[in-house]
Enzyme design. Structure first.
Site, PDB file in Angstrom:
ATOM      1  N   SER A 131       1.583  -7.358  -0.700  1.00  0.00           N
ATOM      2  CA  SER A 131       2.208  -8.318   0.210  1.00  0.00           C
ATOM      3  C   SER A 131       1.532  -9.689   0.251  1.00  0.00           C
ATOM      4  O   SER A 131       2.206 -10.672   0.582  1.00  0.00           O
ATOM      5  CB  SER A 131       2.342  -7.735   1.619  1.00  0.00           C
ATOM      6  OG  SER A 131       1.094  -7.537   2.230  1.00  0.00           O
ATOM      7  N   THR A 151       0.817  -1.216   0.000  1.00  0.00           N
ATOM      8  CA  THR A 151       0.000   0.000   0.000  1.00  0.00           C
ATOM      9  C   THR A 151       0.849   1.265   0.000  1.00  0.00           C
ATOM     10  O   THR A 151       0.479   2.275  -0.596  1.00  0.00           O
ATOM     11  CB  THR A 151      -0.941   0.003   1.221  1.00  0.00           C
ATOM     12  OG1 THR A 151      -1.813  -1.137   1.142  1.00  0.00           O
ATOM     13  CG2 THR A 151      -1.792   1.259   1.278  1.00  0.00           C
ATOM     14  N   THR A 164       1.472  -4.377   4.327  1.00  0.00           N
ATOM     15  CA  THR A 164       1.266  -4.708   5.741  1.00  0.00           C
ATOM     16  C   THR A 164       0.687  -6.101   5.989  1.00  0.00           C
ATOM     17  O   THR A 164       0.837  -6.637   7.082  1.00  0.00           O
ATOM     18  CB  THR A 164       0.344  -3.673   6.414  1.00  0.00           C
ATOM     19  OG1 THR A 164      -0.919  -3.646   5.738  1.00  0.00           O
ATOM     20  CG2 THR A 164       0.974  -2.292   6.386  1.00  0.00           C
TER      21      THR A 164
END
Length: 322
Positions: free
Chosen positions: A55, A12, A88
Site C-alpha cells: 500500500s 500484507t 493497511t
C-alpha cells in the site's frame, strides 16, 4: 445468496512471511486464492486482481482507477456489493477517496490484514470473511465506503490506523465504529447523517501535506510556492495554530491564490479559529486560511485534490470543508 465481488489490490493480506528470515513479501500466488472455500458459504463470490502493490506504492491515480473500475463492475448489474483487499498503511486514504468519488448506494467494504497469511494469528482470512458478511448485509446499503477490520465496522471518513502492528490498529477516534460483527450477525448501531460525492474524471492537482512543529518558519511554504503547488494542507498545532515566523509566507501564498487548509496534528478534536494572537487560529482565518473540520491531514489532502478538480473559487472551497 448475495453476489459479492472481491477486488484484490495487494498488501500484507496478500503476502507471506519467509520462515527463515522473517521478512514479509509478495508471492506468485495470492494466498487468499487458496482459501476461497472458507468465504463461499457466506456469499456467491467472484474475485479479481486489480493491483498487486504494497500500500505505500498506491497513488491517488490508482485510487481513481480503482473507483472507475468499481463503477464499471456495478454497471454490469451482477454484484450486490464489493469488497476490496488492501494494504493497511494507506488503506484509510483509499477508502476515503472512494467514499468521496463513488456514486453508488451499494456496499463497498475495504479490509486488510496486519499479519501475513502464514504468520501465527494471521487475521487476513477472518477479516475477509467478515467484510463479505458486511457487504452482504442489507443494512450496509447507503452508508458509503466502510472499513471492516477486527470485528468492527468503521466509516471511511473517521477511521485511521493508530498502531504500527496491533491487529486492533483501525480506530475512529472520537466517534468509534458504526457497527460490529459477531459470529452470527452484523450490527449497525450508528447512522450516517451526511454523505458527499464528487464525480471527477481526473486528478491533476499537486497538493502537499506539511506537519508543523515548534519554531517552524516559512522556508518550506516558500519552496512549495516556487514549485507551483496547487494547494497546501497544514497539520497545525492544537486547535489550528502556527508559529508566527510562518505568517509572512502564508500571506504570500494566499495572495498567490494557493488554497491552504488547516487541520490539527492532534488525532482528536476540531480545528477552530479561537486564538487571535499572531499565528493563532483567528489570525489564520483572517489571513485567508481554510479550516477543514473533522479530517486528518492525509484525508484533507485527498479531498482538496478532488475539490480543486471541481472549483478554485474560494467561497465554494470553504463550503466544501465546513
Amino acid at each position: 445468496m448475495k453476489h459479492i465481488l472481491i477486488l484484490h489490490t495487494g498488501g500484507t493480506i496478500s503476502m507471506e512471511e519467509n520462515e527463515t528470515t522473517g521478512e514479509v513479501n509478495t508471492t506468485d500466488v495470492h494466498p487468499l486464492s487458496r482459501a476461497m472455500q472458507h468465504v463461499s458459504p457466506f456469499a456467491d463470490i467472484s474475485d479479481e486482481a486489480v493491483f498487486h502493490l504494497p500500500s505505500p506504492h498506491i497513488k491517488p491515480k490508482d485510487m481513481l482507477e480503482l473507483g472507475q473500475l468499481i463503477h464499471e463492475r456495478f454497471s454490469e448489474k451482477k454484484y450486490d456489493g464489493i469488497v476490496i483487499t488492501h494494504g493497511t498503511d494507506t488503506l484509510e486514504e483509499t477508502a476515503y477517496f472512494l467514499d468521496l468519488f463513488l456514486q453508488t448506494r451499494k456496499p463497498v467494504i475495504v479490509t486488510g490484514a496486519m499479519r501475513s497469511s502464514n504468520e501465527i494469528g494471521a487475521d487476513g482470512l477472518y477479516n475477509l470473511i467478515t467484510a463479505v458478511r458486511v457487504a452482504s448485509s442489507d443494512e450496509a446499503h447507503e452508508k458509503g465506503v466502510l472499513v471492516v477490520m477486527n470485528d468492527e465496522i468503521h466509516t471511511a471518513k473517521n477511521v485511521t490506523k493508530t498502531s504500527t502492528s496491533n491487529v486492533a490498529t483501525f480506530q475512529s477516534p472520537q466517534y468509534g465504529p458504526i457497527g460490529i460483527t459477531t459470529k452470527q450477525q452484523v450490527f449497525f448501531h450508528h447512522k450516517m447523517t451526511y454523505r458527499e460525492s464528487y464525480p471527477i474524471q481526473k486528478l491533476s492537482k499537486k497538493v502537499v501535506l506539511l506537519k508543523t512543529y515548534a519554531g517552524m518558519d516559512g522556508m518550506m511554504i516558500d519552496s512549495l510556492l516556487e514549485n507551483k503547488v496547487d494547494g497546501i494542507v497544514l497539520e497545525c498545532l492544537g486547535q489550528g495554530n502556527l508559529p508566527p515566523a510562518m505568517v509572512p509566507s502564508l500571506k504570500k501564498a494566499v495572495q498567490n491564490g494557493t488554497p491552504i487548509l488547516v487541520v490539527s496534528r492532534c488525532y482528536q478534536g476540531f480545528v477552530q479559529p479561537t486564538y487571535s494572537y499572531e499565528g493563532g487560529g483567528r489570525h489564520l482565518e483572517e489571513i485567508g486560511l481554510i479550516f477543514a473540520n473533522g479530517l486528518n491531514g492525509p484525508k484533507a489532502r485527498l479531498k482538496l485534490m478532488i475539490a480543486l478538480e471541481m472549483t478554485t473559487n474560494r467561497p465554494e472551497l470553504i463550503s466544501m470543508f465546513q
